[in-house]
Motif scaffolding. Structure first.
Motif, PDB file in Angstrom:
ATOM      1  N   PRO A 131       0.881  -1.051  -0.043  1.00  0.00           N
ATOM      2  CA  PRO A 131       0.027  -0.052   0.006  1.00  0.00           C
ATOM      3  C   PRO A 131       1.007   1.309   0.226  1.00  0.00           C
ATOM      4  CG  PRO A 131      -0.785  -1.315   1.535  1.00  0.00           C
ATOM      5  CD  PRO A 131       0.359  -1.868   1.141  1.00  0.00           C
ATOM      6  N   ARG A 132       2.382   1.094   0.712  1.00  0.00           N
ATOM      7  CA  ARG A 132       2.843   2.516   0.592  1.00  0.00           C
ATOM      8  C   ARG A 132       3.563   2.406  -1.256  1.00  0.00           C
ATOM      9  NH1 ARG A 132       8.072   3.734  -0.383  1.00  0.00           N
ATOM     10  NH2 ARG A 132       8.072   1.592  -0.318  1.00  0.00           N
ATOM     11  N   ALA A 133       3.590   1.603  -1.486  1.00  0.00           N
ATOM     12  CA  ALA A 133       4.539   1.456  -2.147  1.00  0.00           C
ATOM     13  C   ALA A 133       3.882   2.147  -3.649  1.00  0.00           C
ATOM     14  CB  ALA A 133       5.049   0.592  -3.231  1.00  0.00           C
ATOM     15  N   ALA A 134       2.492   1.593  -3.746  1.00  0.00           N
ATOM     16  CA  ALA A 134       1.036   2.129  -4.269  1.00  0.00           C
ATOM     17  C   ALA A 134       0.932   3.422  -3.881  1.00  0.00           C
ATOM     18  CB  ALA A 134      -0.425   1.190  -4.562  1.00  0.00           C
ATOM     19  N   ALA A 135       0.564   3.989  -3.143  1.00  0.00           N
ATOM     20  CA  ALA A 135       0.501   5.488  -3.585  1.00  0.00           C
ATOM     21  C   ALA A 135       0.772   6.121  -2.925  1.00  0.00           C
ATOM     22  CB  ALA A 135      -0.074   5.676  -1.574  1.00  0.00           C
ATOM     23  N   ALA A 136       3.332   5.452  -2.909  1.00  0.00           N
ATOM     24  CA  ALA A 136       4.142   6.963  -3.734  1.00  0.00           C
ATOM     25  C   ALA A 136       3.605   7.008  -5.058  1.00  0.00           C
ATOM     26  CB  ALA A 136       5.553   6.316  -3.412  1.00  0.00           C
ATOM     27  N   GLN A 137       3.978   5.685  -5.508  1.00  0.00           N
ATOM     28  CA  GLN A 137       3.525   6.353  -7.605  1.00  0.00           C
ATOM     29  C   GLN A 137       2.393   6.770  -7.495  1.00  0.00           C
ATOM     30  OE1 GLN A 137       5.653   4.498  -9.795  1.00  0.00           O
ATOM     31  NE2 GLN A 137       4.272   5.893 -11.058  1.00  0.00           N
ATOM     32  N   ALA A 138       1.364   6.620  -7.123  1.00  0.00           N
ATOM     33  CA  ALA A 138      -0.023   7.029  -7.392  1.00  0.00           C
ATOM     34  C   ALA A 138      -0.029   8.945  -7.368  1.00  0.00           C
ATOM     35  CB  ALA A 138      -1.200   7.005  -6.924  1.00  0.00           C
ATOM     36  N   ALA A 139       0.659   9.003  -6.372  1.00  0.00           N
ATOM     37  CA  ALA A 139       1.097  10.230  -6.299  1.00  0.00           C
ATOM     38  C   ALA A 139       2.456  10.894  -6.553  1.00  0.00           C
ATOM     39  CB  ALA A 139       1.859  11.075  -4.385  1.00  0.00           C
ATOM     40  N   SER A 140       3.007  10.594  -7.055  1.00  0.00           N
ATOM     41  CA  SER A 140       4.290  10.724  -8.503  1.00  0.00           C
ATOM     42  C   SER A 140       3.540  10.569  -9.587  1.00  0.00           C
ATOM     43  CB  SER A 140       5.243   9.828  -8.393  1.00  0.00           C
ATOM     44  OG  SER A 140       5.836  10.425  -9.847  1.00  0.00           O
ATOM     45  N   SER A 141       2.943   9.948 -10.327  1.00  0.00           N
ATOM     46  CA  SER A 141       1.959   9.913 -11.836  1.00  0.00           C
ATOM     47  C   SER A 141       0.828  10.110 -11.749  1.00  0.00           C
ATOM     48  CB  SER A 141       2.415   9.035 -12.109  1.00  0.00           C
ATOM     49  OG  SER A 141       2.416   7.098 -11.103  1.00  0.00           O
ATOM     50  N   GLY A 142      -0.408   9.423 -10.897  1.00  0.00           N
ATOM     51  CA  GLY A 142      -1.182   9.753 -10.483  1.00  0.00           C
ATOM     52  C   GLY A 142      -2.079   8.202 -10.692  1.00  0.00           C
ATOM     53  N   TRP A 143      -1.202   7.339 -10.682  1.00  0.00           N
ATOM     54  CA  TRP A 143      -1.912   5.916 -11.500  1.00  0.00           C
ATOM     55  C   TRP A 143      -0.689   4.754 -10.311  1.00  0.00           C
ATOM     56  CZ3 TRP A 143      -6.657   3.399 -12.710  1.00  0.00           C
ATOM     57  CH2 TRP A 143      -7.600   5.085 -13.437  1.00  0.00           C
ATOM     58  N   ALA A 144      -1.584   3.943  -9.965  1.00  0.00           N
ATOM     59  CA  ALA A 144      -0.846   2.836  -9.619  1.00  0.00           C
ATOM     60  C   ALA A 144      -1.419   1.452 -10.335  1.00  0.00           C
ATOM     61  CB  ALA A 144      -0.381   2.435  -7.399  1.00  0.00           C
ATOM     62  N   LYS A 145      -0.113   0.873 -10.361  1.00  0.00           N
ATOM     63  CA  LYS A 145      -0.434  -0.442 -11.239  1.00  0.00           C
ATOM     64  C   LYS A 145      -0.374  -2.110 -10.631  1.00  0.00           C
ATOM     65  CE  LYS A 145      -1.592  -3.618 -14.462  1.00  0.00           C
ATOM     66  NZ  LYS A 145      -1.178  -3.402 -15.568  1.00  0.00           N
ATOM     67  N   LEU A 146      -0.558  -2.686  -9.599  1.00  0.00           N
ATOM     68  CA  LEU A 146      -1.023  -3.383  -9.150  1.00  0.00           C
ATOM     69  C   LEU A 146      -1.187  -4.819  -9.550  1.00  0.00           C
ATOM     70  CD1 LEU A 146      -0.990  -1.291  -7.165  1.00  0.00           C
ATOM     71  CD2 LEU A 146      -1.107  -3.459  -5.264  1.00  0.00           C
ATOM     72  N   ILE A 147      -0.295  -6.140  -9.686  1.00  0.00           N
ATOM     73  CA  ILE A 147      -0.038  -7.548  -9.881  1.00  0.00           C
ATOM     74  C   ILE A 147      -1.174  -8.254  -9.096  1.00  0.00           C
ATOM     75  CG2 ILE A 147       0.407  -9.676 -11.202  1.00  0.00           C
ATOM     76  CD1 ILE A 147       0.762  -6.663 -12.878  1.00  0.00           C
ATOM     77  N   ALA A 148      -2.579  -8.321  -9.154  1.00  0.00           N
ATOM     78  CA  ALA A 148      -3.224  -8.985  -8.372  1.00  0.00           C
ATOM     79  C   ALA A 148      -3.461 -10.550  -8.451  1.00  0.00           C
ATOM     80  CB  ALA A 148      -5.001  -8.549  -8.786  1.00  0.00           C
TER      81      ALA A 148
END
Length: 357
Positions: A131-148
């Motif tokens: 969750p922290r990694a995803a939030a950091a990415q989204a804060a930078s580019s607007g989106w985060a992509k996870l492999i479910a």
């Protein structure tokens, strides 16, 4: 520099429009001396909502020169906006900004569990840190992509982790895209309230009403998946072959059911060569989706999902012009009369000016 002008029947309504590019914004206010560059059937620019430009093969680093070449191929086919739910590296400053490339949003590197996804592309993390990694990415580019989910037998991302991802990404104003090609991963993604499910192969159709209610989009990448069936059928029998065939053979029906259920379906190619958005539209139509809805998945509906209005005053000055209604003749998508990006003519058929003279 003269003001650009286009006119014709504008989709999705089919109303007649006469548009002028006031810089990078459309206006219906007539401009003296404006140059009429094309007339015909007008669309508010095509969208490829699932593309990974800038690499030849999975695992390779991002190549800036190839990235621009790939984006030019998109533009030639009328694509004025791309979403890259996963890029092989940080894009250059010109990505999505230069006048000769489409507008763009991206999700940076894919985020996955340890031991899953493609070496060199995935940013792998412990479940507690995802969750922290995803939030950091989204804060930078607007989106985060996870492999479910990944290979058959691999553990999918737990629903609780995905819920935390969604909460943290939404808290920073971002959105979550999730790769899913197995039932358990898709179910967890939908229950967690992700913003888009990518591929969605093996997704339980019973989940479609919930996706529609939540506003969760589906990007089925249908042409890529269905085109692979003949090749996969030639492989030796095994768990992976059986999983893929079971999901891929029902994928067209899933895409059609998603539209019927009111899910936002987005057109995405996920393949090389780039510029194949017309193939995805045709695949959606082949699945039984109305041409109007299939084209919307690659144009006005996709733009609305990504926050861009269509052909209305004040909207970004993007458009693709065809000689005839592309809903009636899908072959029109292969030969746009003109492509307008940011208020400039970036691609035009050789006969455009002669026809209008």
């Amino acid at each position: 520099m003269s003001v650009l002008r286009i006119r014709g029947r504008a989709l999705p309504t089919g109303d007649w429009l006469d548009l002028y590019a006031d810089g990078d914004r459309w206006t219906t206010d007539p401009v003296r001396g404006a140059e009429l560059v094309a007339e015909g059937w007008l669309l508010p620019g095509l969208v490829d909502a699932h593309t990974h430009p800038g690499v030849e093969r999975p695992g390779q680093p991002l190549d800036d020169e190839l990235l621009r070449t790939d984006l030019h191929r998109h533009v030639e086919r009328g694509v004025t906006m791309v979403r890259a739910p996963g890029l092989a590296g940080d894009p250059p400053d010109w990505f999505g900004r230069d006048p000769d490339v489409p507008r763009a949003v991206h999700a940076g590197l894919w985020i996955a569990q340890h031991g899953q996804f493609i070496d060199g592309w995935g940013r792998r993390a412990d479940l507690a840190d995802l969750p922290r990694a995803a939030a950091a990415q989204a804060a930078s580019s607007g989106w985060a992509k996870l492999i479910a989910d990944w290979e058959p037998g691999d553990p999918p991302l737990p629903e609780a982790v995905l819920r935390d991802v969604v909460a943290r990404v939404h808290a920073v104003g971002g959105r979550v895209a999730v790769h899913s090609q197995q039932a358990a991963g898709g179910a967890a993604a939908v229950a967690a309230g992700v913003d888009s499910v990518e591929h969605g192969m093996c997704l339980d159709p019973e989940l479609l009403p919930e996706m529609a209610a939540r506003g969760t989009a589906l990007t089925p990448t249908l042409a890529l998946i269905t085109e692979s069936l003949a090749r996969v059928r030639q492989r030796p029998d095994g768990p992976r072959r059986r999983w893929y065939l079971a999901g891929a053979t029902g994928h067209a029906a899933l895409a059609a059911a998603a539209v019927e259920a009111g899910v936002v379906v987005l057109a995405g190619t996920d393949s090389r060569p780039h510029g194949r958005i017309a193939d995805e539209v045709r695949a959606l139509v082949g699945a039984g989706i109305r041409p109007h809805d299939a084209l919307g998945a690659a144009s006005w509906a996709a733009r609305a999902y990504l926050g861009l209005p269509g052909l209305v005053p004040g909207a970004p000055a993007d458009a693709v012009v065809y000689d005839a209604d592309p809903r009636v003749d899908l072959a029109q998508l292969d030969r746009p009369r003109a492509v307008v990006l940011r208020g400039a003519l970036v691609s035009a058929a050789q006969s455009t000016r002669a026809k209008l003279a």
